[in-house]
Write a protein that holds these residues in place. Structure first.
Motif, PDB file in Angstrom:
ATOM      1  N   ARG A   1       0.838  -1.206   0.000  1.00  0.00           N
ATOM      2  CA  ARG A   1       0.000   0.000   0.000  1.00  0.00           C
ATOM      3  C   ARG A   1       0.872   1.254   0.000  1.00  0.00           C
ATOM      4  O   ARG A   1       2.011   1.251   0.504  1.00  0.00           O
ATOM      5  CB  ARG A   1      -0.922   0.010   1.221  1.00  0.00           C
ATOM      6  N   ASP A   2       0.339   2.333  -0.559  1.00  0.00           N
ATOM      7  CA  ASP A   2       0.980   3.644  -0.491  1.00  0.00           C
ATOM      8  C   ASP A   2       0.296   4.529   0.546  1.00  0.00           C
ATOM      9  O   ASP A   2       0.923   5.412   1.139  1.00  0.00           O
ATOM     10  CB  ASP A   2       0.913   4.337  -1.859  1.00  0.00           C
ATOM     11  N   LEU A   3      -1.016   4.337   0.706  1.00  0.00           N
ATOM     12  CA  LEU A   3      -1.840   5.125   1.620  1.00  0.00           C
ATOM     13  C   LEU A   3      -2.598   4.139   2.493  1.00  0.00           C
ATOM     14  O   LEU A   3      -3.096   3.123   2.000  1.00  0.00           O
ATOM     15  CB  LEU A   3      -2.819   6.002   0.844  1.00  0.00           C
ATOM     16  N   THR A   4      -2.718   4.434   3.776  1.00  0.00           N
ATOM     17  CA  THR A   4      -3.330   3.476   4.693  1.00  0.00           C
ATOM     18  C   THR A   4      -4.806   3.790   4.917  1.00  0.00           C
ATOM     19  O   THR A   4      -5.172   4.938   5.184  1.00  0.00           O
ATOM     20  CB  THR A   4      -2.595   3.475   6.044  1.00  0.00           C
ATOM     21  N   LEU A   5      -5.641   2.753   4.795  1.00  0.00           N
ATOM     22  CA  LEU A   5      -7.072   2.847   5.086  1.00  0.00           C
ATOM     23  C   LEU A   5      -7.348   2.308   6.483  1.00  0.00           C
ATOM     24  O   LEU A   5      -6.839   1.247   6.860  1.00  0.00           O
ATOM     25  CB  LEU A   5      -7.886   2.033   4.072  1.00  0.00           C
ATOM     26  N   SER A   6      -8.178   3.020   7.223  1.00  0.00           N
ATOM     27  CA  SER A   6      -8.618   2.535   8.532  1.00  0.00           C
ATOM     28  C   SER A   6      -9.635   1.414   8.359  1.00  0.00           C
ATOM     29  O   SER A   6     -10.325   1.341   7.339  1.00  0.00           O
ATOM     30  CB  SER A   6      -9.259   3.680   9.325  1.00  0.00           C
TER      31      SER A   6
ATOM     32  N   PRO B   1     -15.685   1.842   3.615  1.00  0.00           N
ATOM     33  CA  PRO B   1     -15.649   2.975   2.674  1.00  0.00           C
ATOM     34  C   PRO B   1     -15.910   4.322   3.338  1.00  0.00           C
ATOM     35  O   PRO B   1     -15.418   5.358   2.862  1.00  0.00           O
ATOM     36  CB  PRO B   1     -16.748   2.626   1.661  1.00  0.00           C
ATOM     37  N   ILE B   2     -16.658   4.329   4.422  1.00  0.00           N
ATOM     38  CA  ILE B   2     -16.951   5.587   5.123  1.00  0.00           C
ATOM     39  C   ILE B   2     -15.664   6.161   5.705  1.00  0.00           C
ATOM     40  O   ILE B   2     -15.398   7.375   5.617  1.00  0.00           O
ATOM     41  CB  ILE B   2     -18.003   5.358   6.229  1.00  0.00           C
ATOM     42  N   LEU B   3     -14.839   5.310   6.282  1.00  0.00           N
ATOM     43  CA  LEU B   3     -13.569   5.772   6.840  1.00  0.00           C
ATOM     44  C   LEU B   3     -12.589   6.142   5.726  1.00  0.00           C
ATOM     45  O   LEU B   3     -11.787   7.067   5.878  1.00  0.00           O
ATOM     46  CB  LEU B   3     -12.970   4.694   7.749  1.00  0.00           C
ATOM     47  N   ALA B   4     -12.684   5.438   4.600  1.00  0.00           N
ATOM     48  CA  ALA B   4     -11.799   5.738   3.465  1.00  0.00           C
ATOM     49  C   ALA B   4     -12.030   7.150   2.941  1.00  0.00           C
ATOM     50  O   ALA B   4     -11.070   7.901   2.673  1.00  0.00           O
ATOM     51  CB  ALA B   4     -12.009   4.710   2.350  1.00  0.00           C
ATOM     52  N   ILE B   5     -13.283   7.540   2.797  1.00  0.00           N
ATOM     53  CA  ILE B   5     -13.545   8.865   2.230  1.00  0.00           C
ATOM     54  C   ILE B   5     -13.190   9.959   3.236  1.00  0.00           C
ATOM     55  O   ILE B   5     -12.814  11.070   2.856  1.00  0.00           O
ATOM     56  CB  ILE B   5     -15.013   9.001   1.723  1.00  0.00           C
ATOM     57  N   GLN B   6     -13.265   9.644   4.538  1.00  0.00           N
ATOM     58  CA  GLN B   6     -12.836  10.620   5.542  1.00  0.00           C
ATOM     59  C   GLN B   6     -11.346  10.938   5.370  1.00  0.00           C
ATOM     60  O   GLN B   6     -10.947  12.108   5.359  1.00  0.00           O
ATOM     61  CB  GLN B   6     -13.086  10.068   6.947  1.00  0.00           C
ATOM     62  N   SER B   7     -10.521   9.899   5.223  1.00  0.00           N
ATOM     63  CA  SER B   7      -9.081  10.126   5.012  1.00  0.00           C
ATOM     64  C   SER B   7      -8.844  10.887   3.709  1.00  0.00           C
ATOM     65  O   SER B   7      -7.996  11.795   3.645  1.00  0.00           O
ATOM     66  CB  SER B   7      -8.337   8.791   4.970  1.00  0.00           C
TER      67      SER B   7
END
Length: 340
Positions: free
Chosen positions: A291-296, A305-311
């Protein structure tokens, strides 16, 4: 000076806290009605960011409840006056302002033809609320930035919670209670690499699949709105068709790969695109080494997906500023869009 877009994105957890405190009684009532008179088909009616939220709602409804969901073109209802056979079915409208005449008139006509009409709208006492039998306030409060952030997240969280009540899914309901804290953590993810990579970017593809495709759609819109980047969203299943012809050396791709059945295909696509020389930004949970960017991770994969769009929103606000733009005042746009 901090942009309103960033301030509002960072306050999303407060909107979700307000929902959890206020909306459950109304959701339980609506869910009970949907179980007593189960529809065969659901329809969604929305535009812009709200339509991307509707895509997330549609995916979860089909996945969790097995009910087919169709996005209804409003012109079919309002301009064509099509004799839609919707008696006994359900129509959901999603909106920040609840003002657009075609949205209001579509729900009014669908209700008249026998559909159960339900709206999720952020503004209180809107024409859309008046047009529907049931209305769920999103509880996000006033949103000053033209670019929607907290109202979009609030639409996703309300959608997931309504579906959880409809299904009487205890696990999903429990997971929803942890979303405010999850959003606070997701907002702290370091996505500065994306700002560095995309600072001078002119075009971009955003890739997702399943419930994550709705996030890709929303991210592409925000790139256009706030950073004037020609960004397009594609499902990972579609990008191997025509869009692949566009990808050459250093072509930037943002790929959302949260947990779920779709993740393996997204990781495979990311690897393939890297081999082609594309500049891939892979957003994935911390167990994905490449990964380059970390998803919660949320307490339930359907909420990831809700946490992804927040980041993403935190990064997008920073990217616009890095490109010398004001994310609160996108060119040629206004907060309330009225179409007929």
């Amino acid at each position: 000076m901090t942009s309103k877009m960033l301030e509002e994105a960072l306050s999303s957890f407060e909107a979700v806290q307000a929902q959890l405190q206020q909306l459950d009684p109304q959701m339980i009532e609506i869910a009970g009605r949907l179980r007593r008179q189960p529809p065969q088909v659901a329809m969604t009616v929305a535009r812009g960011s709200s339509d991307h939220a509707a895509s997330y709602f549609a995916y979860l409804t089909m996945q969790q409840l097995g009910i087919p969901v169709a996005s209804l073109p409003m012109s079919v209802v309002t301009m064509q006056q099509a004799p839609l056979k919707v008696s006994g079915q359900v129509a959901f409208a999603f909106s920040q302002s609840g003002q657009s005449p075609d949205l209001v008139n579509s729900l009014r006509l669908l209700r008249k033809r026998g559909a159960l009409s339900i709206s999720m709208v952020n503004a209180e006492n809107s024409p859309l609320e008046a047009a529907c039998e049931f209305s769920l306030p999103l509880c996000a409060g006033t949103e000053s930035s033209v670019a929607a952030t907290k109202s979009f997240i609030a639409t996703l969280t309300a959608s997931a919670r309504l579906i959880a009540h409809w299904k009487e899914d205890v696990e999903l309901l429990e997971a929803g209670l942890a979303l405010p804290e999850g959003l606070r953590e997701a907002a702290k993810q370091d996505w500065s690499l994306a700002i560095d990579t995309l600072r001078d970017c002119q075009r971009l593809m955003v890739i997702g699949r399943g419930a994550g495709f709705a996030i890709a759609q929303e991210a592409a819109l925000k790139f256009k709105e706030t950073s004037a980047i020609q960004a397009e969203a594609f499902s990972s299943a579609e990008v191997r068709h025509g869009p692949m012809a566009l990808i050459d050396e250093n072509y930037p791709l943002l790929i959302f790969a949260p947990r779920g059945a779709e993740q393996a295909g997204l990781l495979s696509l990311a690897a393939d695109m890297r081999q082609r020389g594309a500049r891939v930004l892979l957003a994935a949970p911390d167990d994905v080494a490449e990964r380059d960017l970390t998803l919660s991770r949320a307490e339930h994969p359907a909420l990831d997906p809700i946490l992804a769009i927040q980041s993403f929103y935190v990064m997008a606000a920073g990217l616009a500023v890095a490109r010398g733009m004001d994310p609160d005042q996108p060119r040629h746009l206004s907060k309330v869009t009225r179409t007929h």
